[in-house]
Design a protein around this motif. Structure first.
Motif, short mmCIF file in Angstrom:
data_model
loop_
_atom_site.label_atom_id
_atom_site.label_comp_id
_atom_site.label_asym_id
_atom_site.label_seq_id
_atom_site.Cartn_x
_atom_site.Cartn_y
_atom_site.Cartn_z
N ASP A 128 2.68 -7.08 -1.74
CA ASP A 128 2.09 -8.40 -1.88
C ASP A 128 0.61 -8.44 -1.54
O ASP A 128 0.00 -9.50 -1.54
N GLN A 129 0.05 -7.26 -1.26
CA GLN A 129 -1.37 -7.16 -1.00
C GLN A 129 -2.10 -6.71 -2.27
O GLN A 129 -1.61 -5.85 -3.01
N PHE A 130 -3.28 -7.29 -2.51
CA PHE A 130 -4.09 -6.91 -3.66
C PHE A 130 -5.00 -5.76 -3.24
O PHE A 130 -6.01 -5.96 -2.56
N LEU A 131 -4.64 -4.55 -3.66
CA LEU A 131 -5.31 -3.33 -3.18
C LEU A 131 -5.71 -2.46 -4.37
O LEU A 131 -4.95 -1.60 -4.83
N PRO A 132 -6.93 -2.62 -4.88
CA PRO A 132 -7.37 -1.82 -6.02
C PRO A 132 -7.42 -0.31 -5.74
O PRO A 132 -7.39 0.48 -6.69
N ASP A 133 -7.52 0.08 -4.47
CA ASP A 133 -7.55 1.50 -4.13
C ASP A 133 -6.15 2.09 -4.03
O ASP A 133 -6.00 3.25 -3.61
N ARG A 134 -5.15 1.35 -4.41
CA ARG A 134 -3.77 1.80 -4.35
C ARG A 134 -3.58 3.09 -5.16
O ARG A 134 -4.01 3.18 -6.32
N ALA A 135 -2.93 4.07 -4.56
CA ALA A 135 -2.65 5.33 -5.26
C ALA A 135 -1.35 5.21 -6.06
O ALA A 135 -0.46 4.43 -5.71
N ASP A 136 -1.25 5.98 -7.15
CA ASP A 136 -0.03 6.05 -7.95
C ASP A 136 0.45 4.66 -8.35
O ASP A 136 1.57 4.26 -8.09
N ASN A 137 -0.43 3.92 -9.02
CA ASN A 137 -0.14 2.53 -9.37
C ASN A 137 0.61 2.48 -10.71
O ASN A 137 0.06 2.13 -11.76
N ALA A 138 1.88 2.83 -10.67
CA ALA A 138 2.71 2.88 -11.89
C ALA A 138 3.28 1.51 -12.20
O ALA A 138 4.49 1.28 -12.16
N HIS A 139 2.40 0.56 -12.52
CA HIS A 139 2.82 -0.81 -12.77
C HIS A 139 3.50 -0.94 -14.12
O HIS A 139 3.48 -0.03 -14.96
N LEU A 140 4.11 -2.11 -14.33
CA LEU A 140 4.81 -2.42 -15.57
C LEU A 140 4.05 -3.45 -16.40
O LEU A 140 4.62 -4.11 -17.26
N GLY A 141 2.76 -3.58 -16.13
CA GLY A 141 1.96 -4.62 -16.77
C GLY A 141 1.89 -4.53 -18.28
O GLY A 141 1.71 -5.55 -18.96
N PHE A 142 2.02 -3.32 -18.83
CA PHE A 142 2.03 -3.15 -20.27
C PHE A 142 3.39 -2.72 -20.79
O PHE A 142 3.52 -2.16 -21.89
N GLY A 143 4.45 -2.97 -20.00
CA GLY A 143 5.78 -2.57 -20.40
C GLY A 143 5.97 -1.08 -20.21
O GLY A 143 5.46 -0.49 -19.26
N GLY A 144 6.72 -0.45 -21.10
CA GLY A 144 6.98 0.98 -20.99
C GLY A 144 7.84 1.46 -22.13
O GLY A 144 8.38 0.67 -22.92
#
Length: 407
Positions: free
Chosen positions: A327-343
């Motif tokens: 829940d923290q907004f952390l642009p320096d986050r490592a391995d950011n395997a988000h689902l923002g563009f699906g998969g």
């Protein structure tokens, strides 16, 4: 995330709570509770997947159909977004062959458009900018219309159609009878507009993406008139609506984290990981739909063949089993395997373009807005629950500086 809602009685009630407009500004407390059951059946018989691992697996499972309504049984033509292999692969290949070469090397043009849009509001006096109306909306609309060969004078008409059509992506039970009627009208208007656009291109040719699709000489091309119209409609709408939200949500995150805004002002390289974190933390597309072609065992349960599934991408992006401090907004986050563009095979075809537009727009805002602050927090949101973002994003400033690069 700190829950601000009382424990609901069922996942169905929690999901309904998250979809209500009064919770549009912050559906995440409801998502937090839904994450306690990463795959669960709803009261209407459909299924909801909320966990990152589970959503990732389902997006890549060949036993899942992109047609969330009635897989392999509808006689109507569907866009590649709702098609399965092999037809999906044929359509996607045709679009990719025309789309990708045209967006390569566009960063300078995007930068120029952003500069022009902000120059229209440059001021040495305190003022206010609506980031949605003045930047986040016109930028991707102009880009996608240029790519596809939509005349500049038609952009406003097309934009109105797109706004009405995207409301149709939300669950039907959240739409009013008036909205459903307007959706049907918008579909009819879009078909008529696209048929006219295609006819004009057939007469005068051109070098844009539409002309390329019409003259495709690959083994699978060119598309027939119906596929061409459906594909063009998808690209026109998907090509800008999600990017509007990405830029607006990114601006909102920056203004709520002034330390990061200050960093971006002096370090433009931060824009790349920052946009990835926006896609995770507050994604422009909150969920997607699928259906099952076979029984699927997952998360200790079995989803039967023929079931509808909602993939709650936004909750998967905040799954504590996958992300530290989700829940923290952390642009320096490592391995950011988000689902923002699906998969999987339906991974967003315009991801590269959307990233470029958001990176350039957010960097320009950080560089040129002097002492920016939100005029309203939270801002007013759009009706859409699936394509979620601010309707307006008024930002007050002391000055809107000229581009320091002298452009």
């Amino acid at each position: 995330m700190t829950s601000t809602i009382q424990q609901q009685h069922s996942p169905t009630e929690l999901f309904a709570h998250a979809l209500r407009y009064e919770n549009r500004a912050d559906p995440y407390p409801a998502y937090e509770q839904l994450l306690q059951q990463p795959v669960v059946q709803m009261a209407d018989g459909s299924w909801l997947a909320t966990g990152h691992r589970e959503i990732s697996l389902l997006l890549r499972d060949p036993r899942i159909s992109a047609d969330r309504l009635n897989p392999q049984q509808q006689p109507i033509r569907k866009s590649l977004l709702m098609e399965d292999p092999p037809r999906h692969d044929q359509l996607r290949h045709a679009v990719t062959q025309q789309f990708i070469p045209r967006i390569m090397g566009m960063r300078d043009h995007i930068d120029t458009l952003v500069t022009e849009l902000l120059d229209a509001h440059t001021s040495e006096q305190p003022g206010e900018l609506d980031v949605v109306a003045d930047l986040a909306y016109p930028l991707p609309v102009t880009i996608i219309c240029e790519l596809l060969g939509v005349p500049r004078e038609d952009e406003r008409l097309f934009g109105s159609l797109a706004r009405r059509l995207t409301r149709g992506l939300d669950p039907v039970d959240t739409q009013t009878e008036k909205e459903i009627h307007e959706l049907q009208q918008a579909r009819t208007e879009l078909v008529e507009y696209l048929e006219g656009l295609i006819a004009r291109h057939d007469a005068d040719g051109g070098s844009d993406l539409l002309a390329g699709l019409m003259n495709d000489q690959s083994p699978d091309g060119p598309m027939d008139a119906i596929d061409l119209r459906v594909t063009l409609g998808l690209l026109l709408i998907a090509g800008h609506e999600t990017t509007v939200n990405l830029i607006a949500n990114g601006t909102l995150a920056l203004l709520r984290h002034p330390d990061l805004l200050a960093r971006l002002r002096t370090d433009p390289d931060l824009a790349t990981p920052l946009v990835e974190e926006v896609l995770r933390y507050d994604p422009p597309v909150q969920m997607s739909g699928r259906s099952t072609l076979a029984d699927i065992d997952i998360a200790g349960t079995t989803i039967p063949k023929g079931s509808r599934i909602r993939l709650l991408l936004a909750s998967g992006n905040r799954d504590p089993r996958r992300f530290t401090d989700p829940d923290q907004f952390l642009p320096d986050r490592a391995d950011n395997a988000h689902l923002g563009f699906g998969g999987g095979i339906h991974y967003c075809i315009g991801a590269t373009l959307a990233r470029a537009e958001a990176q350039i727009a957010l960097t320009a805002l950080a560089r040129r807005l002097d002492s920016p602050r939100l005029a309203a927090d939270p801002p007013p949101y759009r009706e859409n629950a699936i394509l979620r973002g601010p309707e307006r994003l008024p930002v007050s400033f002391e000055r809107l500086l000229r581009d320091p690069r002298g452009k």
